[in-house]
Scaffold this active site. Structure first.
Site, PDB file in Angstrom:
ATOM      1  N   ASP A   1       0.346  -1.161   0.135  1.00  0.00           N
ATOM      2  CA  ASP A   1       0.311   0.242   0.034  1.00  0.00           C
ATOM      3  C   ASP A   1       0.962   1.996  -0.284  1.00  0.00           C
ATOM      4  OD1 ASP A   1      -2.265  -1.700   2.182  1.00  0.00           O
ATOM      5  OD2 ASP A   1      -2.159  -1.537  -0.421  1.00  0.00           O
TER       6      ASP A   1
ATOM      7  N   GLU B   1     -18.345  -5.490   9.521  1.00  0.00           N
ATOM      8  CA  GLU B   1     -18.173  -7.192   9.062  1.00  0.00           C
ATOM      9  C   GLU B   1     -16.503  -8.008   9.291  1.00  0.00           C
ATOM     10  OE1 GLU B   1     -21.390  -6.120   7.008  1.00  0.00           O
ATOM     11  OE2 GLU B   1     -19.639  -6.924   4.678  1.00  0.00           O
TER      12      GLU B   1
ATOM     13  N   LYS C   1     -13.226  -8.578   7.660  1.00  0.00           N
ATOM     14  CA  LYS C   1     -13.076  -8.405   5.807  1.00  0.00           C
ATOM     15  C   LYS C   1     -12.353 -10.618   5.716  1.00  0.00           C
ATOM     16  CE  LYS C   1     -10.465  -6.479   2.153  1.00  0.00           C
ATOM     17  NZ  LYS C   1      -8.586  -7.526   2.314  1.00  0.00           N
TER      18      LYS C   1
ATOM     19  N   CYS D   1      22.845 -22.409 -11.598  1.00  0.00           N
ATOM     20  CA  CYS D   1      23.717 -23.388 -11.580  1.00  0.00           C
ATOM     21  C   CYS D   1      23.459 -23.371 -13.424  1.00  0.00           C
ATOM     22  CB  CYS D   1      23.163 -24.912 -11.107  1.00  0.00           C
ATOM     23  SG  CYS D   1      24.141 -26.598 -11.988  1.00  0.00           S
TER      24      CYS D   1
ATOM     25  N   CYS E   1      21.278 -31.694 -13.277  1.00  0.00           N
ATOM     26  CA  CYS E   1      21.685 -32.450 -12.545  1.00  0.00           C
ATOM     27  C   CYS E   1      19.923 -32.864 -11.471  1.00  0.00           C
ATOM     28  CB  CYS E   1      22.319 -31.558 -11.013  1.00  0.00           C
ATOM     29  SG  CYS E   1      21.587 -30.130 -10.587  1.00  0.00           S
TER      30      CYS E   1
HETATM   31  S1  IVH Z   1     -17.655  -5.041   0.412  1.00  0.00           S
HETATM   32  C1  IVH Z   1     -17.723  -2.089  -3.366  1.00  0.00           C
HETATM   33  N1  IVH Z   1     -17.139  -7.130   2.703  1.00  0.00           N
HETATM   34  O1  IVH Z   1     -11.716  -7.167   0.439  1.00  0.00           O
HETATM   35  C2  IVH Z   1     -16.711  -3.412  -2.969  1.00  0.00           C
HETATM   36  N2  IVH Z   1     -15.482  -6.944   0.684  1.00  0.00           N
HETATM   37  O2  IVH Z   1     -10.096  -4.920  -1.009  1.00  0.00           O
HETATM   38  C3  IVH Z   1     -17.459  -3.718  -1.755  1.00  0.00           C
HETATM   39  N3  IVH Z   1     -14.224  -7.909   1.002  1.00  0.00           N
HETATM   40  O3  IVH Z   1     -12.066  -8.194  -3.113  1.00  0.00           O
HETATM   41  C4  IVH Z   1     -16.542  -4.783  -0.715  1.00  0.00           C
HETATM   42  N4  IVH Z   1     -14.201  -9.404   3.194  1.00  0.00           N
HETATM   43  O4  IVH Z   1     -13.447  -9.113  -1.777  1.00  0.00           O
HETATM   44  C5  IVH Z   1     -17.028  -6.497   1.267  1.00  0.00           C
HETATM   45  N5  IVH Z   1     -17.222  -8.191   4.250  1.00  0.00           N
HETATM   46  C6  IVH Z   1     -16.779  -7.789   3.151  1.00  0.00           C
HETATM   47  C7  IVH Z   1     -14.977  -7.811   2.515  1.00  0.00           C
HETATM   48  C8  IVH Z   1     -14.819  -7.500   1.462  1.00  0.00           C
HETATM   49  C9  IVH Z   1     -13.639  -9.577   2.256  1.00  0.00           C
HETATM   50  C10 IVH Z   1     -12.975  -8.299   0.050  1.00  0.00           C
HETATM   51  C11 IVH Z   1     -13.426  -8.289  -1.325  1.00  0.00           C
HETATM   52  C12 IVH Z   1     -13.048  -7.272  -2.498  1.00  0.00           C
HETATM   53  C13 IVH Z   1     -11.308  -6.977  -1.130  1.00  0.00           C
HETATM   54  C14 IVH Z   1     -11.582  -5.421  -1.426  1.00  0.00           C
END
Ligand code: IVH
Length: 725
Positions: A58, A137, A139, A474, A479
């Protein structure tokens, strides 16, 4: 041409950009940073092999973005900031998402979240002290999917791909039990909806998958006296993303994958009107999906009164993440009220109403016990640290790649050192530093080998390191270790694609002496295989067929499968366009190679060196003798679309079981005739080709007069009329 899998000195250059020693504004540095970020993206998305932590990635990405914002006149179109990110493999059938699947902006601490909260209020012109309600929620750290439901039926599933196009994986999604095959969207007045979610494997299910593999290894050990022949799955995330793309849905079912849905991506009613605004909040739409039978986050989904509560909860989750049954790498914070979401809108990259709170990389202290050296496909020597077994995020780590000699030097590592390990992207273990202050004088310097560590029995082979390369290699490909890697590469999916001859079986055959070099693959002692465990007549027949099929492969695959240093897939295709027989390349001089656009001197030199070696010519001749095709086929020629074709510019869809050609082959032929494959029956469809047992799609198409319905034979006849004219 560059080898896209390597980037010389990426580690030092990464550090120098991050610590400011290297400046984006200096001569050529912007271009270099683009290449570096693109390289890290490839490692993560394409090869599932992250080399640096998310935080560092990032930071690099931000450097690019900030520079481009202040120097818009220098913006290059191919900058990674100009797209959403891709995991599309070259050959996958791709489908367009109904709305782009965007990413999320990241935050790492309380200040970031407070700042984001203020930013939203400024954007929405709300008072700075007003509280916004946020839904939070987990990730999920798995593979993203998009599910399309039409008339209450699951009609399509796709991976995220590059955000606009994804890979179609409907059959595999249907093998995942938590994805409903149908759901009563019609009760909500929804005709067509796209849902977004994440496919995951629960931690304990993942552990038992590997337990099973270990048992199979013990059985193998009992039989052969050898250990560890089936590599264990590296982590739950890769097992899930890999699982989504498997060829056989039955194998998908065996991986115990689950899908959590976390948002609607699209929803329209019978009049094609957007109905998403009917839901008043994110939490309400999640409740509705839960009621429709989708798996959505449960008690871990909460609505917070204000950003302070969000911060408290996120920090709490950071401490407790290990107790959650699934791998998660942060929390997602979403403005709960739908009207506020709509007012905040999206950038090209992410929704402004949501942000990810990324957990800090998990760290642990360990000790560097020893360094071993592995020899790869083209003789690349990779140092691997053997460390004191250490628990990190629920996994015991015993060895960690050290990438190359420069990495060892830059980290000032010694054998016996106390080290700090972390999991980059929370997946790949990584040595982030040593502790020189803890040394007691007994530590030993690491001596990078001068000779090939494997080929030591006969004359010693001096390792070489070419200018601009980070790896020692190598130079002799004789080998054992290299030969084995070379064979594994040759049969792999991207190369000769021999189904049923995966890495573990090649290793087994190698150990048993059945395969010593490439020609042996095409001359297997089938009569002996039947005596092996796991080899029944049927699987032997399948293997035979797969090998026979590989013999007829187009030569661009064959060229790539030779593992010539720097000769990638694209360059192999470019060479194949120009020749009738692989052996012709033996007479090409450097200028002849350089006449081809996109073939550079490095590829030329390496291919020339390969063909100058008489042992390689003998190898090619032997392969040809065994029936392997060395002559260019129609698939080695650039695809030309016939403008007169009845399929040119039309859309087409295949349904039911095709009897003459496989679905993929039919789709490719249609594409070569200028058609576009689409996945749903609607008035946008021109041709529906119906195979055996065609079902609902046929019925639906019969109701739309503009669709021409063809049997498979009619399709073939039309194709042929086109090619003979
Ligand atoms: S919301 C419009 N909620 O994180 C985008 N994404 O960096 C809304 N991901 O590829 C995304 N858990 O697949 C959302 N609770 C969650 C998530 C989530 C995992 C992933 C998602 C996306 C990535 C984004």
């Amino acid at each position: 041409m560059a080898d896209f899998k390597t980037f010389p000195h990426w580690d030092t250059i990464t550090e120098e950009f991050i610590n400011g020693q290297r400046k984006v504004e200096d001569v050529n540095q912007y271009e270099l940073l683009i290449e570096l970020v693109a390289f890290h993206e490839r490692c993560y998305y394409v090869y599932n092999d992250a080399l640096i932590s998310d935080l560092k990635f990032d930071q690099l990405f931000k450097l690019l973005k900030v520079f481009e914002q202040s120097h818009p006149e220098r913006l290059l179109e191919h900058s990674p900031t100009q797209r959403v990110g891709s995991d599309l493999s070259e050959e996958a059938p791709s489908v367009e998402h109904l709305n782009p699947m965007l990413s999320l902006e990241n935050s790492y601490n309380a200040e970031d979240l407070l700042e984001w909260d203020q930013q939203i209020k400024r954007l929405l012109q709300l008072p700075a002290n007003m509280a916004i309600e946020y839904a939070i929620e987990p990730k999920f750290d798995g593979g993203s999917i998009a599910l399309v439901y039409e008339n209450d039926l699951l009609v399509r599933a796709a991976t995220r791909g590059n955000g606009v196009l994804g890979e179609e994986i409907t059959a595999n999604a249907k093998a995942i039990r938590s994805i409903p095959m149908s759901a009563k969207f019609s009760d909500l007045g929804i005709l067509k909806a796209e849902l977004r979610g994440e496919v995951l494997i629960r931690k304990d299910v993942f552990a038992s998958l590997n337990e099973k593999r270990k048992e199979e290894n013990i059985a193998f050990f009992n039989e052969t006296g050898k250990e560890n022949k089936i590599p264990l799955f590296a982590n739950a995330r890769n097992t899930a993303t890999g699982g989504l793309r498997m060829k056989d849905p039955k194998e998908v079912a065996k991986r115990g994958m689950e899908a959590f849905i976390y948002t609607f991506g699209y929803a329209v009613d019978a009049n094609n009107e957007n109905v998403l605004s009917k839901f008043t909040s994110h939490h309400e739409s999640m409740d509705i999906l839960s009621n429709l039978g989708f798996k959505v986050p449960g008690a871990e989904r909460e609505v917070c009164k204000n950003i302070e509560e969000v911060i408290k909860k996120c920090e709490n989750w950071q401490i407790q993440r290990d107790t959650y049954p699934y791998e998660i790498d942060g929390m997602v914070v979403k403005v709960d009220a739908r009207d506020l979401q709509e007012r905040a809108g999206f950038t090209a990259h992410h929704p402004r109403w949501a942000i990810a709170f990324k957990f800090k990389a998990q760290q642990a202290q360990s000790e560097l016990l020893d360094v071993e050296y592995q020899v790869g496909k083209i003789g690349t020597i990779t140092p691997v640290a053997k460390i004191k077994p250490t628990e990190l995020a629920g996994v015991t780590i015993r060895s960690i790649s050290l990438h190359n000699e420069d990495f060892i030097t830059s980290k000032d590592l010694r054998i016996g050192d106390a080290i700090l390990i972390e999991r980059a992207g929370d997946v790949i273990p990584y040595i982030s530093k040593s502790f020189p202050e803890l040394r007691d004088g007994s530590e030993k310097m690491i001596q990078f080998p001068v000779h090939c560590p494997v080929n030591q029995t006969e004359t010693l082979v001096l390792l070489v390191r070419e200018q601009g390369e980070s790896a020692w290699r190598c130079p002799q490909c004789v080998c054992g270790a290299q030969n084995l890697q070379r064979i594994i590469f040759h049969v792999s999916k991207e190369a000769m694609d021999i189904d049923g001859l995966g890495a573990s079986i090649v290793e087994r055959f190698f150990d048993l002496g059945f395969i010593k070099s490439l020609p042996d693959i095409y001359n297997l002692p089938y009569e002996k295989l039947i005596q092996l465990d796991n080899f029944k007549e049927k699987s032997i027949n399948n293997l035979k067929n797969a090998i026979d099929k590989a013999k007829t492969n187009p030569i661009h695959r064959f060229l790539y499968s030779l593992g010539i240093h720097h000769l990638g897939k694209k360059a192999s295709r470019l060479l194949a366009y120009e020749i009738d027989n692989v052996l012709e390349l033996a007479s090409w001089n450097k200028d002849r190679f350089l006449q081809i656009k996109d073939i550079g001197p490095v590829v030329a030199d390496n291919v020339i060196a390969f063909f100058q070696d008489q042992a390689n010519i003998a190898l090619l001749e032997k392969l040809e003798e065994l029936g392997v095709n060395l002559k260019a086929t129609i698939e080695d020629r650039p695809k030309e679309v016939n403008a007169d074709s009845p399929f040119n510019g039309k859309t087409i869809l295949f349904t039911g079981t095709l009897m003459v050609m496989g679905r993929k082959e039919a789709q490719e032929k249609a594409e070569m005739a200028g058609a576009k494959n689409i996945s749903a029956v609607s008035s946008n469809l021109d041709f529906l080709v119906v195979g055996e047992k065609a079902g609902s799609k046929r019925k639906k198409a019969e109701e739309i007069p503009s669709i021409t319905i063809l049997t498979e034979n009619e399709f073939i006849a039309l194709l042929n009329s086109e090619t003979s004219s």
